[in-house]
Design a protein around this motif. Structure first.
Motif, PDB file in Angstrom:
ATOM      1  N   HIS A 193       0.975  -1.169   0.002  1.00  0.00           N
ATOM      2  CA  HIS A 193       0.181   0.054   0.045  1.00  0.00           C
ATOM      3  C   HIS A 193       1.117   1.163   0.007  1.00  0.00           C
ATOM      4  O   HIS A 193       1.566   1.491   1.068  1.00  0.00           O
ATOM      5  CB  HIS A 193      -1.078   0.021   1.282  1.00  0.00           C
ATOM      6  CG  HIS A 193      -1.689   1.358   1.453  1.00  0.00           C
ATOM      7  ND1 HIS A 193      -2.863   1.541   0.522  1.00  0.00           N
ATOM      8  CD2 HIS A 193      -1.577   2.491   2.139  1.00  0.00           C
ATOM      9  CE1 HIS A 193      -3.282   2.859   0.906  1.00  0.00           C
ATOM     10  NE2 HIS A 193      -2.630   3.419   1.673  1.00  0.00           N
ATOM     11  N   PRO A 194       0.834   1.874  -1.015  1.00  0.00           N
ATOM     12  CA  PRO A 194       1.831   3.025  -1.252  1.00  0.00           C
ATOM     13  C   PRO A 194       1.365   4.393  -0.495  1.00  0.00           C
ATOM     14  O   PRO A 194       0.254   4.550  -0.516  1.00  0.00           O
ATOM     15  CB  PRO A 194       2.089   3.312  -2.859  1.00  0.00           C
ATOM     16  CG  PRO A 194       0.702   2.853  -3.144  1.00  0.00           C
ATOM     17  CD  PRO A 194       0.364   1.802  -2.355  1.00  0.00           C
ATOM     18  N   PHE A 195       2.103   5.074  -0.001  1.00  0.00           N
ATOM     19  CA  PHE A 195       1.830   6.301   0.491  1.00  0.00           C
ATOM     20  C   PHE A 195       2.293   7.521  -0.287  1.00  0.00           C
ATOM     21  O   PHE A 195       3.456   7.572  -0.554  1.00  0.00           O
ATOM     22  CB  PHE A 195       2.360   6.714   2.207  1.00  0.00           C
ATOM     23  CG  PHE A 195       2.065   5.664   2.988  1.00  0.00           C
ATOM     24  CD1 PHE A 195       1.091   4.994   3.237  1.00  0.00           C
ATOM     25  CD2 PHE A 195       3.072   5.478   4.171  1.00  0.00           C
ATOM     26  CE1 PHE A 195       0.799   3.626   3.981  1.00  0.00           C
ATOM     27  CE2 PHE A 195       2.933   4.452   5.157  1.00  0.00           C
ATOM     28  CZ  PHE A 195       1.760   3.720   5.067  1.00  0.00           C
ATOM     29  N   GLY A 196       1.336   8.030  -0.882  1.00  0.00           N
ATOM     30  CA  GLY A 196       1.897   9.138  -2.105  1.00  0.00           C
ATOM     31  C   GLY A 196       1.142   8.824  -3.284  1.00  0.00           C
ATOM     32  O   GLY A 196       0.690   7.829  -3.533  1.00  0.00           O
ATOM     33  N   ASP A 197       1.365   9.744  -4.060  1.00  0.00           N
ATOM     34  CA  ASP A 197       0.812   9.599  -5.558  1.00  0.00           C
ATOM     35  C   ASP A 197       1.460   9.262  -6.663  1.00  0.00           C
ATOM     36  O   ASP A 197       1.167   9.348  -7.683  1.00  0.00           O
ATOM     37  CB  ASP A 197      -0.076  10.925  -5.843  1.00  0.00           C
ATOM     38  CG  ASP A 197       0.778  12.021  -5.832  1.00  0.00           C
ATOM     39  OD1 ASP A 197       2.006  12.020  -5.582  1.00  0.00           O
ATOM     40  OD2 ASP A 197       0.336  13.177  -6.064  1.00  0.00           O
ATOM     41  N   ASP A 198       3.019   8.743  -6.459  1.00  0.00           N
ATOM     42  CA  ASP A 198       3.659   8.570  -7.677  1.00  0.00           C
ATOM     43  C   ASP A 198       4.857   7.527  -7.342  1.00  0.00           C
ATOM     44  O   ASP A 198       5.875   7.684  -7.301  1.00  0.00           O
ATOM     45  CB  ASP A 198       4.472   9.793  -8.106  1.00  0.00           C
ATOM     46  CG  ASP A 198       5.184   9.693  -9.494  1.00  0.00           C
ATOM     47  OD1 ASP A 198       4.872   8.557 -10.077  1.00  0.00           O
ATOM     48  OD2 ASP A 198       6.178  10.226  -9.881  1.00  0.00           O
ATOM     49  N   PRO A 199       4.164   6.348  -6.823  1.00  0.00           N
ATOM     50  CA  PRO A 199       4.901   5.287  -6.517  1.00  0.00           C
ATOM     51  C   PRO A 199       5.691   4.849  -7.546  1.00  0.00           C
ATOM     52  O   PRO A 199       6.796   3.991  -7.318  1.00  0.00           O
ATOM     53  CB  PRO A 199       4.011   4.224  -5.897  1.00  0.00           C
ATOM     54  CG  PRO A 199       2.901   4.645  -6.543  1.00  0.00           C
ATOM     55  CD  PRO A 199       2.824   5.941  -6.812  1.00  0.00           C
ATOM     56  N   PHE A 210      -5.845  19.408   1.675  1.00  0.00           N
ATOM     57  CA  PHE A 210      -4.706  19.984   1.265  1.00  0.00           C
ATOM     58  C   PHE A 210      -4.826  20.357  -0.352  1.00  0.00           C
ATOM     59  O   PHE A 210      -4.431  19.279  -1.247  1.00  0.00           O
ATOM     60  CB  PHE A 210      -3.411  18.887   1.355  1.00  0.00           C
ATOM     61  CG  PHE A 210      -2.264  19.416   1.005  1.00  0.00           C
ATOM     62  CD1 PHE A 210      -1.528  20.684   1.800  1.00  0.00           C
ATOM     63  CD2 PHE A 210      -1.318  19.209   0.002  1.00  0.00           C
ATOM     64  CE1 PHE A 210      -0.330  21.189   1.695  1.00  0.00           C
ATOM     65  CE2 PHE A 210      -0.210  19.809  -0.212  1.00  0.00           C
ATOM     66  CZ  PHE A 210       0.459  20.548   0.588  1.00  0.00           C
ATOM     67  N   VAL A 211      -5.820  21.105  -0.730  1.00  0.00           N
ATOM     68  CA  VAL A 211      -6.125  21.295  -2.168  1.00  0.00           C
ATOM     69  C   VAL A 211      -5.753  23.200  -2.313  1.00  0.00           C
ATOM     70  O   VAL A 211      -6.053  23.692  -1.560  1.00  0.00           O
ATOM     71  CB  VAL A 211      -7.501  21.153  -2.540  1.00  0.00           C
ATOM     72  CG1 VAL A 211      -7.658  19.583  -2.415  1.00  0.00           C
ATOM     73  CG2 VAL A 211      -8.554  21.601  -1.524  1.00  0.00           C
ATOM     74  N   GLY A 239      -8.329   9.599  -0.945  1.00  0.00           N
ATOM     75  CA  GLY A 239      -8.739   9.128  -2.090  1.00  0.00           C
ATOM     76  C   GLY A 239      -9.083  10.560  -3.021  1.00  0.00           C
ATOM     77  O   GLY A 239      -8.617  10.517  -4.126  1.00  0.00           O
ATOM     78  N   ALA A 240      -9.882  11.224  -2.455  1.00  0.00           N
ATOM     79  CA  ALA A 240     -10.133  12.604  -3.425  1.00  0.00           C
ATOM     80  C   ALA A 240      -9.177  13.751  -3.268  1.00  0.00           C
ATOM     81  O   ALA A 240      -8.664  14.205  -4.179  1.00  0.00           O
ATOM     82  CB  ALA A 240     -11.421  13.113  -2.950  1.00  0.00           C
TER      83      ALA A 240
END
Length: 173
Positions: free
Chosen positions: A20-26, A150-151, A128-129
Motif C-alpha cells: 500500500h503506497p503512501f503518496g501519488d507517484d509510487p 490539502f487542495v 482518495g479524493a
C-alpha cells in the motif's frame, strides 16, 4: 528516512509482496535500486532499516506488487508482512513544482491569511479524493484539532524555508 508505504500481504509463491503506497507517484520509486524495510516508521536510525534490492514493481489495483532479490518464496514474503518501506532522502526522486513529501510538511506551522496560527501539522490523511492536513493547536484540555483539505482552494502557499503553510481557513471552522 522517508516512509513510502507498507507491505500489506505476501503475493504469490515466488516471494512477491503487496504494497500500500503512501503518496501519488509510487512508480518513481522503481528508479531506486534499494528499498529499506523496517518495523518502526518513526525511526530515523538507519540501523533499524534493512536494504533490499528491488527486482520488479507493478500495479495491482490500488496497490503495488514488488519483489526483491533477497526474497525467493512465499515464506520469505510472509516474514516481510507489515513492514514499512522507506528510503533515505538522497535516494528519493526530487519533488516537482508544488509537490511535497508528507515528511516535509509535518511540523510546519499553519497560518491563515489573517496571520492567525491554526496549529502545527501532525500528519496527513489520504482520503482518495485529496490529502488532508491534520493540525494540532494548544495543549491538554485546550488542544484543538483541525482537518484542512490539502487542495489549492484552501492552501495558498507552502514555504519550507520559513516552515509554514498559508491557508484560506478561519479559526472557528
Amino acid at each position: 528516512m522517508i516512509v513510502l508505504g507498507r507491505i500489506v500481504a505476501p503475493h504469490g509463491v515466488r516471494g512477491g509482496v503487496k504494497i500500500h503506497p503512501f503518496g501519488d507517484d509510487p512508480h518513481s520509486w522503481s528508479k531506486m535500486v534499494y528499498w529499506w524495510l523496517g518495523r518502526n516508521p518513526d525511526s530515523s536510525n538507519e540501523a533499524d532499516w534493512k536494504a533490499y534490492k528491488l527486482e520488479s514493481l507493478r500495479d495491482q489495483g490500488k496497490n503495488l506488487v514488488a519483489s526483491f532479490d533477497e526474497v525467493s518464496d512465499r515464506n520469505g514474503a510472509e516474514a516481510l508482512d507489515g513492514l514499512f518501506i522507506a528510503a533515505p532522502r538522497e535516494y528519493m526522486p526530487k519533488p516537482g513544482l508544488d509537490e511535497y513529501y508528507w515528511d516535509d510538511l509535518i511540523g510546519l506551522a499553519v497560518l491563515n491569511t489573517a496571520d492567525v496560527q491554526l496549529g502545527v501539522v501532525q500528519g496527513l490523511i489520504e482520503t482518495g479524493a485529496h490529502d488532508v492536513l491534520q493540525l494540532a493547536d494548544g495543549e491538554g484540555d485546550a488542544k484543538v484539532e483541525r482537518l484542512i483539505p490539502f487542495v489549492g482552494a484552501f492552501i495558498k502557499s507552502v514555504d519550507l524555508t520559513l516552515r509554514e503553510i498559508r491557508v484560506e481557513w478561519e479559526a472557528d471552522w
